[in-house]
Design an enzyme around this catalytic site. Structure first.
Site, PDB file in Angstrom:
ATOM      1  N   HIS A 143      -3.921   6.948   2.275  1.00 19.01           N
ATOM      2  CA  HIS A 143      -3.415   8.272   2.657  1.00 19.01           C
ATOM      3  C   HIS A 143      -4.294   8.906   3.722  1.00 19.01           C
ATOM      4  O   HIS A 143      -5.023   9.858   3.465  1.00 19.01           O
ATOM      5  CB  HIS A 143      -3.295   9.173   1.413  1.00 19.01           C
ATOM      6  N   ASN A 144      -4.206   8.368   4.925  1.00 19.64           N
ATOM      7  CA  ASN A 144      -4.983   8.879   6.052  1.00 19.64           C
ATOM      8  C   ASN A 144      -4.030   9.142   7.235  1.00 19.64           C
ATOM      9  O   ASN A 144      -2.812   8.997   7.096  1.00 19.64           O
ATOM     10  CB  ASN A 144      -6.079   7.867   6.418  1.00 19.64           C
ATOM     11  N   ALA A 145      -4.605   9.506   8.374  1.00 18.16           N
ATOM     12  CA  ALA A 145      -3.767   9.901   9.525  1.00 18.16           C
ATOM     13  C   ALA A 145      -2.960   8.726  10.080  1.00 18.16           C
ATOM     14  O   ALA A 145      -1.917   8.939  10.707  1.00 18.16           O
ATOM     15  CB  ALA A 145      -4.645  10.502  10.617  1.00 18.16           C
ATOM     16  N   VAL A 146      -3.419   7.494   9.845  1.00 16.84           N
ATOM     17  CA  VAL A 146      -2.653   6.336  10.345  1.00 16.84           C
ATOM     18  C   VAL A 146      -1.357   6.198   9.535  1.00 16.84           C
ATOM     19  O   VAL A 146      -0.299   5.875  10.089  1.00 16.84           O
ATOM     20  CB  VAL A 146      -3.491   5.036  10.290  1.00 16.84           C
ATOM     21  N   HIS A 147      -1.438   6.449   8.220  1.00 18.41           N
ATOM     22  CA  HIS A 147      -0.211   6.451   7.398  1.00 18.41           C
ATOM     23  C   HIS A 147       0.745   7.528   7.922  1.00 18.41           C
ATOM     24  O   HIS A 147       1.953   7.279   8.058  1.00 18.41           O
ATOM     25  CB  HIS A 147      -0.558   6.700   5.926  1.00 18.41           C
ATOM     26  N   HIS A 183       3.214  15.314   6.134  1.00 16.22           N
ATOM     27  CA  HIS A 183       3.694  15.226   4.750  1.00 16.22           C
ATOM     28  C   HIS A 183       2.610  14.893   3.719  1.00 16.22           C
ATOM     29  O   HIS A 183       2.804  15.141   2.529  1.00 16.22           O
ATOM     30  CB  HIS A 183       4.847  14.212   4.639  1.00 16.22           C
ATOM     31  N   ASP A 184       1.479  14.332   4.140  1.00 17.34           N
ATOM     32  CA  ASP A 184       0.399  13.995   3.187  1.00 17.34           C
ATOM     33  C   ASP A 184      -0.926  14.653   3.582  1.00 17.34           C
ATOM     34  O   ASP A 184      -1.996  14.183   3.163  1.00 17.34           O
ATOM     35  CB  ASP A 184       0.185  12.468   3.139  1.00 17.34           C
ATOM     36  N   ASP A 293       8.548   7.206   4.246  1.00 20.38           N
ATOM     37  CA  ASP A 293       7.315   7.268   3.461  1.00 20.38           C
ATOM     38  C   ASP A 293       7.050   5.975   2.675  1.00 20.38           C
ATOM     39  O   ASP A 293       5.904   5.638   2.416  1.00 20.38           O
ATOM     40  CB  ASP A 293       7.394   8.470   2.501  1.00 20.38           C
ATOM     41  N   GLN A 344       3.064  -4.550  -5.977  1.00 19.54           N
ATOM     42  CA  GLN A 344       4.048  -4.525  -4.894  1.00 19.54           C
ATOM     43  C   GLN A 344       5.446  -4.882  -5.390  1.00 19.54           C
ATOM     44  O   GLN A 344       6.434  -4.272  -4.982  1.00 19.54           O
ATOM     45  CB  GLN A 344       3.620  -5.490  -3.771  1.00 19.54           C
TER      46      GLN A 344
HETATM   47 ZN    ZN Z   1       3.046   9.457   2.415  1.00 19.22          ZN
END
Ligand code: ZN
Length: 417
Positions: A143-147, A183-184, A293, A344
């Site tokens: 959950h970082n800026a790349v996501h 969104h995150d 997402d 997964q």
């Molecule tokens: Zn997300």
């Protein structure tokens, strides 16, 4: 400019104080453990505040001038293919020196003419996007800026779907991209049950319901107001935009998955979606954002695998924290028991497949949806093979090297215009 930054900092610190005093008013006596966890989760915010206090401006695309022309040229070339499904966001992030989210958003705002349409101030826009990017925790594996940049790029691909593109207003596009990018924001790298059981102040603030999503939304609204990005618009219009952003971001709460899926399925069965109606377009934007997402398993294996390992690494870190502080280890967070392939396969079977089957129905005939479903099925089959081929600890490090890829890679049907 310095006065402005100082004001930002004061506003942020004031908000922080309000939150702290709100939880103190509830008479909550924190144990040492809880304090330690809270301190750990708040680390990024303290860093952020101290950077602002020192008057250091967050990274902006302006820092690109430090990069070699070669990198800039490659990043620009990648942007010319930003609407293709095999877009490598990890490479793009490296080429932009960690500014993938800001660079991507500026590009897409230009593509759609949103700056002109909403008469946006470029300085305010850069400031807002810089704040959003900075407020993602770069130390989170997932959950970082790349996501956020990845979800934004996927959202752009969905907004271009022929079924949708013609019907969307500039406001729809603006809200869709903004919601994807933010969104995150400020995600602490742990899930809601963790925040609840450690009595984190955000859990009490949002009464244990959509805690993270509410925080992402309210943080976005705070940054919108701090940057003044929408301050030139009529108050009722900017308020409506804030509310719609909230409705989109809150839709990403995975615990509300069934609610959205059932409504979507019902609309498709009844064939009663009318995209002339703003409310129906908003619903489709919610679904598109939900798809964006969780679209990792629909990407080409090499990208998909990296996301899978990152999200599991984040789960395992939570599990390690829980073990360290004698808390019950959350589902999927036990590295010894929950392997990457099994996590997964569960995620694909219960969340991704049901959602994308309906999205495929909605967008039909869509080359992109066909490509995504193809990857989804191949990736699931591959995780199934890996599940039985390796022990949990092996899969993370050797899954790539030990499993030759029988599929034709990501070549076919990739270059979706
Ligand atoms: Zn997300």
């Amino acid at each position: 400019m310095k006065v402005g930054l100082l004001q930002d900092c004061c506003i942020r610190l004031t908000l922080f104080d309000i939150v702290i005093s709100a939880s103190a008013q509830q008479g909550e006596v924190e144990s040492g453990t809880r304090r330690k966890i809270k301190r750990l989760l708040s680390f990024q915010r303290y860093c952020h505040a101290s950077r602002l206090l020192r008057g250091l401006v967050p990274h902006t695309p302006g820092s690109l001038h430090l990069l070699d022309d070669d990198y800039l040229g490659q990043a620009a070339h990648m942007l010319s293919k930003v609407g293709t499904w095999n877009f490598d966001i990890f490479l793009f992030d490296r080429l932009t020196n960690g500014n993938s989210l800001v660079t991507l958003m500026c590009h897409l705002f230009n593509v759609y003419g949103l700056i002109h349409h909403f008469q946006l101030d470029m300085v305010k826009l850069h400031r807002f996007l810089g704040m959003v990017q900075e407020d993602y925790h770069s130390q989170n594996p997932y959950h970082n800026a790349v996501h956020a940049a990845d979800v934004t790029q996927a959202m752009y691909c969905y907004l271009k779907e022929p079924k949708l593109a013609e019907q969307l207003s500039p406001l729809d596009v603006f809200l869709g991209l903004m919601a994807a990018a933010a969104h995150d924001v400020d995600h602490p790298g742990v899930n809601q049950p963790f925040l609840i059981k450690t009595r984190h102040h955000l859990a009490s603030l949002y009464q244990n319901t959509s805690v993270l999503e509410s925080h992402h939304w309210r943080s976005t609204v705070g940054m919108l107001r701090e940057s003044g990005l929408l301050s030139h618009l009529p108050a009722d219009m900017s308020q409506d935009m804030e509310q719609q952003l909230g409705s989109l971001i809150l839709a990403t709460d995975i615990s509300r998955q069934n609610e959205f899926l059932l409504t979507f399925r019902e609309h498709l069965d009844n064939q009663d979606l009318d995209l002339q109606l703003a409310s129906h377009r908003h619903f489709i934007l919610q679904i598109a954002l939900k798809c964006a997402d969780v679209c990792n398993p629909c990407r080409v294996w090499e990208l998909s695998r990296q996301w899978s390992e990152r999200v599991c690494e984040e789960f395992y870190r939570q599990g390690d924290l829980e073990r360290k502080f004698d808390l019950e280890i959350s589902p999927l967070c036990n590295q010894q028991a929950d392997s990457v392939p099994s996590i997964q396969i569960g995620f694909i079977s219960y969340i991704v497949e049901p959602l994308f089957e309906e999205w495929h129905r909605f967008t039909e005939p869509s080359l992109l949806s066909q490509t995504m479903m193809g990857h989804l099925h191949k990736n699931k089959a591959r995780w199934s093979r890996l599940r039985y081929a390796h022990t949990p600890s092996d899969t993370q490090t050797h899954s790539h090297a030990e499993e030759p890829e029988p599929e034709g890679g990501g070549g076919e049907g990739e270059d979706i215009p």
